[in-house]
Design a protein around this motif. Sequence first.
Motif, PDB file in Angstrom:
ATOM      1  N   VAL A  92       0.870  -1.179   0.000  1.00 60.55           N
ATOM      2  CA  VAL A  92       0.000   0.000   0.000  1.00 60.55           C
ATOM      3  C   VAL A  92       0.901   1.222   0.000  1.00 60.55           C
ATOM      4  O   VAL A  92       1.675   1.438   0.935  1.00 60.55           O
ATOM      5  CB  VAL A  92      -0.925   0.034   1.239  1.00 60.55           C
ATOM      6  CG1 VAL A  92      -1.791   1.291   1.210  1.00 60.55           C
ATOM      7  CG2 VAL A  92      -1.786  -1.208   1.289  1.00 60.55           C
ATOM      8  N   CYS A  96      -1.979   7.041   2.360  1.00 60.28           N
ATOM      9  CA  CYS A  96      -3.077   6.332   1.701  1.00 60.28           C
ATOM     10  C   CYS A  96      -4.444   6.913   2.016  1.00 60.28           C
ATOM     11  O   CYS A  96      -5.460   6.365   1.604  1.00 60.28           O
ATOM     12  CB  CYS A  96      -3.032   4.852   2.064  1.00 60.28           C
ATOM     13  SG  CYS A  96      -3.132   4.533   3.849  1.00 60.28           S
ATOM     14  N   GLU A 107      -6.236   2.246   0.197  1.00 60.37           N
ATOM     15  CA  GLU A 107      -6.056   0.966   0.884  1.00 60.37           C
ATOM     16  C   GLU A 107      -7.426   0.331   1.051  1.00 60.37           C
ATOM     17  O   GLU A 107      -8.419   1.018   1.200  1.00 60.37           O
ATOM     18  CB  GLU A 107      -5.354   1.140   2.226  1.00 60.37           C
ATOM     19  CG  GLU A 107      -5.931   2.224   3.121  1.00 60.37           C
ATOM     20  CD  GLU A 107      -7.110   1.766   3.930  1.00 60.37           C
ATOM     21  OE1 GLU A 107      -7.087   0.639   4.439  1.00 60.37           O
ATOM     22  OE2 GLU A 107      -8.088   2.532   4.036  1.00 60.37           O
ATOM     23  N   GLU A 111      -3.833  -4.446   6.651  1.00 60.88           N
ATOM     24  CA  GLU A 111      -2.397  -4.471   6.379  1.00 60.88           C
ATOM     25  C   GLU A 111      -1.694  -5.500   7.255  1.00 60.88           C
ATOM     26  O   GLU A 111      -0.495  -5.739   7.085  1.00 60.88           O
ATOM     27  CB  GLU A 111      -1.804  -3.075   6.615  1.00 60.88           C
ATOM     28  CG  GLU A 111      -2.362  -2.016   5.681  1.00 60.88           C
ATOM     29  CD  GLU A 111      -1.912  -0.608   6.054  1.00 60.88           C
ATOM     30  OE1 GLU A 111      -0.695  -0.389   6.124  1.00 60.88           O
ATOM     31  OE2 GLU A 111      -2.772   0.247   6.290  1.00 60.88           O
ATOM     32  N   CYS A 910      -0.430   6.420   7.508  1.00 56.10           N
ATOM     33  CA  CYS A 910      -1.550   6.681   6.593  1.00 56.10           C
ATOM     34  C   CYS A 910      -1.560   8.120   6.122  1.00 56.10           C
ATOM     35  O   CYS A 910      -2.137   8.433   5.076  1.00 56.10           O
ATOM     36  CB  CYS A 910      -2.877   6.311   7.250  1.00 56.10           C
ATOM     37  SG  CYS A 910      -3.421   7.434   8.569  1.00 56.10           S
TER      38      CYS A 910
END
Length: 995
Positions: A92, A96, A107, A111, A910
């Motif tokens: 990813v 994201c 995503e 994960e 993120c």
Amino acid sequence: MGDKMTPIPFNKLMDWIFEEHEKGTVFGLRRPYIANPKRYYEIFGKKLETPMGPAAGPNTQLAQNIVASYYGGARFFELKTVQKIDGEDLVVEKPCIAANDECYNSEWSTELYVSQAFDEYVKAWFALKVIATEFGLGAPDGFQFNMSVGYDLEGIKLPKIDRFIEGMKDASDTKIFKECKEWLAKNMGKFKKFSVHDLDAIGPQITDSATLSTLHGCPPQEIERIANYLLTEKKVNTFVKCNPTLLGYDYARKTMDEMGYDYVAFDDHHFKEDLQYEEAIPMLHRLQELGEERGLEFGVKITNTFPVDITRQELPGDEMYMSGKSLFALSMSVARNLSRDFDGSLRISFSGGADAFNINEIVDAGIWPVTMATTLLKPGGYERFDQIAKNLEKLQVKSFRGVDVEKTAAIVESAKQDCHYVKPIKPLPSRKSRKQVPLVDCFMAPCEEQCPIHQDITSYLKLVQEGKMEEALEVIIDKNPLPFITGTICAHTCMNKCTRNFYETSVNIRKVKLEAAKGGYDELIKKLKKPEITSDKTAVIVGGGPAGLAAGYFLARGGIQATIIEKKEKMGGVPRNSISGFRMNDEDIDKDVSLVKAMGVNFVNNTTVTDIDELKKEYDYVILSVGASEKNTLVLDGKETYDGIEFLEDFNQTSGHVNLGKNVAVIGGGNTAMDVARASKRNEGVEKVSLVYRRTKRYMPADEEELLMVIEDGIDFAELLSPVKMEDGQLICKKMKLGDYDDSGRRSVYETQETVKIPADTVISAVGEKVPAKFYKENHIELNERGRVLVNPETMETSVPGVYVAGDCVFGPATIVEGIRDGKMAAEAILGKKFDHEFATMTPSEIVYGRKGNLNEESPEITDGTRCLSCNSICESCVEVCPNRANISIEVPGMKKHQIIHVDYMCNECGNCKTFCPYDSAPYLDKFTLFATQEDMENSKNHGFLVVNKETGECKVRIAGQISDYKVGTDSPSVPEGLRGMIDTVVKSYAYMFV
């Protein structure tokens, strides 16, 4: 630092929850939602205290995320999707998530490894059971988990996914289930309410429901095979995610365009490759019947992701998935269509832009459970659940009796017009400052930081809220002598930066300023006293507009006798002569002028200055604030247009009786053009006004508010037109087309050969004014290549000693408050001192925290003062928006404000905290970081520390790339005092953060 998260072991998770709870919070949340045990919904044959919770996404990836959601009020948890690609194999690109307005992400599934995800969900299952009882939050059986699996049958049948599904159905034989139960049994002494009986009642059936997520392009036969498999082989209640592509490209594109999302790019290939609506209906009928045969519930989840192109570097890559407010009307449209064609019998689980504003109408239509992600990714975060849960208490609890088709259709039509979902005309400006976030005391009010004169906004908002108008006005005029003018027509860039924009709409700062001015003026003007003249020097200001009035005001306050010379009959400049006709009245301008006069400033009107040398014979200092007073006449094919500023002055002088004819064309896209167009519309005899601009209104430089007023006045936007010539009562224009996006997000424009004729008895140009270069040259003041005055930017002094400038002549046509800033700077330079008094009015933390997370527009019950989030007292946006709770607010003894610690092992990079930090920074990279291991520290460049020995307090500390040893409680020249305090506090009071 890496982007791999380290799950918290169950024992550590429970210690964290209970130790932090002693401080009054759980994973940063301060408002626990207490469910009413007599109110509950029912789904899958089990209770559900609130029919909503987090969607399968970043907010259900880790156990702590689920705990935070539950604490806030969520009771239905759609767990993050598991699939065959997991862990290290799942790539990813980061960041994201981009959730600053509508949300985008790249995503789609956990994960973690599938086995790790399973462990997280079991840990969360136990944690919720415990805190439900121990903290009195609700019934231990009042919440439900819902697993999410994807994306193809082959992958779902893999052993690791099969183990996951079977384990979620019955976890009794799994290692993690036994570990959690054993730990609780051994630590029953930690609990006051949670008993052995409660522990024994925790069953191993985590969930018997699943939501099927399929990738775009998945064939309908595959979707049906998977759903069949889940219903028949796995025997779980099943929802099938449906994509917005069921609506067809034309409907989706038209809806997005009409709602202002025309810039969101997508083509029709997903619409062609995805499940088609005519295929979906019979398939869903078959699956519905199959569910009934098996005694299981079947329904659809609306909606899955909506793929769009990456065109403005929102995220890495080429394609991303859109969610949030821009998806709401589309998602509800799918719900409307399916409920219509199933006569409401098809169960619908909803996700796609749900929040506190719409939750009640969604649930009232029979559509639930409702899950959400975007609203949780914005400031307020998980705390937003509390308001949503309390809103739902207003509804009568009903079992599922079908979806109300008419109510669902009404929601769609309402959403297409609702300001909460329709995109504003103008792109929202960046809300970041240019400063880098400091390691300590990073709290600031973005509104005050953005204001050119740094008004003490949060202070006067608080005083107005308390009804202290005179005191509020005192705060305002400390930096701003024109509260009536700025309270009416200020460009209010402060409001663009207001954190409230991430909730719904900005606090109406400008309006509150005007309220303070009107409410406090009469008493304050009586008390204002002329300051004592303490200098034998004198100063003269040329120009009685905002910049000149401000210069005189601050000079007089500083003890210098100041005189303002104005060529017009009255002081006030452009606000008086060009704007006051219909946007503000002369009486209010007079009150601002009186505030300046009260300082002892002399006024000389009806006098034109041409020779500065003559002034210098009488005055020691000269400040020129003559503005961009020279006409910038637009000539079209040899014919001059009517200058916009000249027209506004004529309009005021004639009270709107300028001879314009029936049709007027206004050329320009700035705020002045908007004023010209609105004044033209009000002018006697004018029937139609056309606003001509070479781009679309989205790319006009005018403020959103100005554009809305023009629209409200019924003025036509003649977009994508470039004027060429005027003839026979018409304005001839070349038609333009928008091109590609540039790096700034603005689209290029190019000319076509097509022409358009606009009816125009009069053509008025409002394309900006020019600095009177001749005046400056004749007075030997140097200009730059753009014809603007060269100054010392710190003092505003020109090339002629003792001569200063303020306003438009320096930076070009400026806003009123920028003129005030320049006048103040020039005055301060002359006085040799600053007017930088700060009114540090701190709002009590319990009040601030009580406002956070609540979506509230202004109303008679909710004023702007109560909507203000007091960011100068408490910010914590990075704490609130982190799904994983990796940014933590701590209280450090001796430091007034809460401090932020970033916990490295909980972060997956993120990027969400970067979006909402008011600084030009990313907290996950730039805040002081706690590392769990030496390896983690070596893999990062962050400033931060590693506790080497918890017992002795020995640490490794890295600051600016240099690593040094530090021992808790000692002095260290290499570690600043503030950072030592943070380290000491973490080790002594927040040790539960150590894994």
